[in-house]
Design a protein around this motif. Sequence first.
Motif, PDB file in Angstrom:
ATOM      1  N   MET A 290      31.235  -4.075   4.152  1.00 11.19           N
ATOM      2  CA  MET A 290      30.485  -3.378   3.127  1.00 11.19           C
ATOM      3  C   MET A 290      28.994  -3.570   3.356  1.00 11.19           C
ATOM      4  SD  MET A 290      30.638  -4.006  -0.911  1.00 11.19           S
ATOM      5  CE  MET A 290      30.703  -2.482  -1.743  1.00 11.19           C
ATOM      6  N   GLN A 291      28.234  -2.529   3.224  1.00  8.61           N
ATOM      7  CA  GLN A 291      26.791  -2.561   3.432  1.00  8.61           C
ATOM      8  C   GLN A 291      26.099  -3.097   2.182  1.00  8.61           C
ATOM      9  OE1 GLN A 291      25.171  -1.698   6.205  1.00  8.61           O
ATOM     10  NE2 GLN A 291      23.161  -2.057   5.368  1.00  8.61           N
ATOM     11  N   LEU A 292      25.235  -4.083   2.362  1.00  9.36           N
ATOM     12  CA  LEU A 292      24.481  -4.643   1.255  1.00  9.36           C
ATOM     13  C   LEU A 292      23.086  -4.042   1.217  1.00  9.36           C
ATOM     14  CD1 LEU A 292      25.369  -8.414   1.686  1.00  9.36           C
ATOM     15  CD2 LEU A 292      26.321  -6.818   0.031  1.00  9.36           C
ATOM     16  N   LEU A 293      22.578  -3.777   0.024  1.00 12.21           N
ATOM     17  CA  LEU A 293      21.208  -3.295  -0.096  1.00 12.21           C
ATOM     18  C   LEU A 293      20.219  -4.420   0.176  1.00 12.21           C
ATOM     19  CD1 LEU A 293      21.530  -1.084  -3.300  1.00 12.21           C
ATOM     20  CD2 LEU A 293      21.519  -0.343  -0.924  1.00 12.21           C
ATOM     21  N   LEU A 294      20.556  -5.621  -0.276  1.00 15.86           N
ATOM     22  CA  LEU A 294      19.721  -6.796  -0.060  1.00 15.86           C
ATOM     23  C   LEU A 294      20.535  -7.848   0.675  1.00 15.86           C
ATOM     24  CD1 LEU A 294      18.016  -7.168  -3.553  1.00 15.86           C
ATOM     25  CD2 LEU A 294      16.901  -6.521  -1.429  1.00 15.86           C
ATOM     26  N   SER A 295      19.972  -8.400   1.719  1.00 22.18           N
ATOM     27  CA  SER A 295      20.674  -9.440   2.461  1.00 22.18           C
ATOM     28  C   SER A 295      20.543 -10.772   1.730  1.00 22.18           C
ATOM     29  CB  SER A 295      20.093  -9.562   3.862  1.00 22.18           C
ATOM     30  OG  SER A 295      18.781 -10.084   3.793  1.00 22.18           O
ATOM     31  N   ASP A 296      21.327 -11.742   2.150  1.00 14.84           N
ATOM     32  CA  ASP A 296      21.225 -13.079   1.579  1.00 14.84           C
ATOM     33  C   ASP A 296      19.840 -13.669   1.836  1.00 14.84           C
ATOM     34  OD1 ASP A 296      23.790 -13.043   0.566  1.00 14.84           O
ATOM     35  OD2 ASP A 296      24.666 -13.984   2.334  1.00 14.84           O
ATOM     36  N   ALA A 297      19.273 -13.378   3.006  1.00 20.48           N
ATOM     37  CA  ALA A 297      17.948 -13.912   3.351  1.00 20.48           C
ATOM     38  C   ALA A 297      16.867 -13.336   2.445  1.00 20.48           C
ATOM     39  CB  ALA A 297      17.629 -13.624   4.806  1.00 20.48           C
TER      40      ALA A 297
ATOM     41  N   PRO B  60      30.403  -5.673  -5.720  1.00 22.77           N
ATOM     42  CA  PRO B  60      29.681  -5.160  -4.548  1.00 22.77           C
ATOM     43  C   PRO B  60      28.160  -5.303  -4.638  1.00 22.77           C
ATOM     44  CG  PRO B  60      30.553  -3.358  -5.860  1.00 22.77           C
ATOM     45  CD  PRO B  60      31.096  -4.630  -6.446  1.00 22.77           C
ATOM     46  N   LEU B  61      27.595  -5.401  -5.797  1.00 19.00           N
ATOM     47  CA  LEU B  61      26.145  -5.511  -5.951  1.00 19.00           C
ATOM     48  C   LEU B  61      25.724  -6.913  -6.410  1.00 19.00           C
ATOM     49  CD1 LEU B  61      25.410  -2.062  -7.608  1.00 19.00           C
ATOM     50  CD2 LEU B  61      25.079  -2.715  -5.224  1.00 19.00           C
ATOM     51  N   TRP B  62      26.452  -7.936  -5.992  1.00 24.70           N
ATOM     52  CA  TRP B  62      26.176  -9.295  -6.448  1.00 24.70           C
ATOM     53  C   TRP B  62      24.760  -9.750  -6.088  1.00 24.70           C
ATOM     54  CZ3 TRP B  62      26.977 -12.612  -9.937  1.00 24.70           C
ATOM     55  CH2 TRP B  62      26.654 -13.948  -9.762  1.00 24.70           C
ATOM     56  N   ASN B  63      24.319  -9.533  -4.846  1.00 21.58           N
ATOM     57  CA  ASN B  63      22.966  -9.933  -4.448  1.00 21.58           C
ATOM     58  C   ASN B  63      21.905  -9.222  -5.274  1.00 21.58           C
ATOM     59  OD1 ASN B  63      23.482 -11.893  -2.573  1.00 21.58           O
ATOM     60  ND2 ASN B  63      23.369 -10.531  -0.817  1.00 21.58           N
ATOM     61  N   GLU B  64      22.117  -7.966  -5.544  1.00 21.20           N
ATOM     62  CA  GLU B  64      21.167  -7.206  -6.341  1.00 21.20           C
ATOM     63  C   GLU B  64      21.112  -7.729  -7.769  1.00 21.20           C
ATOM     64  OE1 GLU B  64      23.366  -5.990  -4.225  1.00 21.20           O
ATOM     65  OE2 GLU B  64      22.068  -5.027  -2.753  1.00 21.20           O
ATOM     66  N   LEU B  65      22.280  -8.073  -8.335  1.00 22.20           N
ATOM     67  CA  LEU B  65      22.307  -8.649  -9.681  1.00 22.20           C
ATOM     68  C   LEU B  65      21.591  -9.992  -9.719  1.00 22.20           C
ATOM     69  CD1 LEU B  65      25.992  -7.846 -10.724  1.00 22.20           C
ATOM     70  CD2 LEU B  65      23.911  -6.796 -11.619  1.00 22.20           C
ATOM     71  N   LYS B  66      21.775 -10.795  -8.680  1.00 23.55           N
ATOM     72  CA  LYS B  66      21.085 -12.090  -8.604  1.00 23.55           C
ATOM     73  C   LYS B  66      19.575 -11.891  -8.560  1.00 23.55           C
ATOM     74  CE  LYS B  66      22.812 -14.151  -5.033  1.00 23.55           C
ATOM     75  NZ  LYS B  66      23.279 -15.079  -3.999  1.00 23.55           N
ATOM     76  N   VAL B  67      19.120 -10.929  -7.778  1.00 22.74           N
ATOM     77  CA  VAL B  67      17.681 -10.675  -7.671  1.00 22.74           C
ATOM     78  C   VAL B  67      17.108 -10.232  -9.012  1.00 22.74           C
ATOM     79  CG1 VAL B  67      15.944  -9.151  -6.650  1.00 22.74           C
ATOM     80  CG2 VAL B  67      17.636 -10.247  -5.202  1.00 22.74           C
ATOM     81  N   VAL B  68      17.785  -9.328  -9.693  1.00 20.36           N
ATOM     82  CA  VAL B  68      17.315  -8.875 -11.012  1.00 20.36           C
ATOM     83  C   VAL B  68      17.247 -10.065 -11.979  1.00 20.36           C
ATOM     84  CG1 VAL B  68      17.937  -7.474 -13.026  1.00 20.36           C
ATOM     85  CG2 VAL B  68      18.066  -6.497 -10.734  1.00 20.36           C
ATOM     86  N   PHE B  69      18.266 -10.920 -11.972  1.00 19.57           N
ATOM     87  CA  PHE B  69      18.271 -12.095 -12.843  1.00 19.57           C
ATOM     88  C   PHE B  69      17.133 -13.046 -12.484  1.00 19.57           C
ATOM     89  CE2 PHE B  69      19.949 -16.414 -13.853  1.00 19.57           C
ATOM     90  CZ  PHE B  69      19.910 -16.293 -15.239  1.00 19.57           C
TER      91      PHE B  69
END
Length: 99
Positions: A1-8, A66-75
């Motif tokens: 799955m393609q992520l919009l934001l990487s872990d880095a 699927p948007l876990w990284n994006e949710l983390k960034v918003v938080f």
Amino acid sequence: MQLLLSDASTALIGYAYPAMQTIKVIKERPSDSDETTQWTIYWLMIAALYLLDCTLGAMGVYDYLPLWNELKVVFMLWLMLPTFQGALWIYLQFVKPAL
């Protein structure tokens, strides 16, 4: 799955600016304790988010978020940005009354 934001990039957003602000607060020792509280609670919330992240990863829940990284960034942005000061809000609404 393609992520919009990487872990880095998520780590860079969540750690770079807050680390600089925390160092600034430690150096300047502001008379207003809200700024110190803001960054202390920020780092506590990041630790809690890390534990949640590890738990969800171990349980294999990421396939359903699927948007876990994006949710983390918003938080993290809500917690850290001066406009919102979410970490200070969490302290004033939940931590301080419990003490």
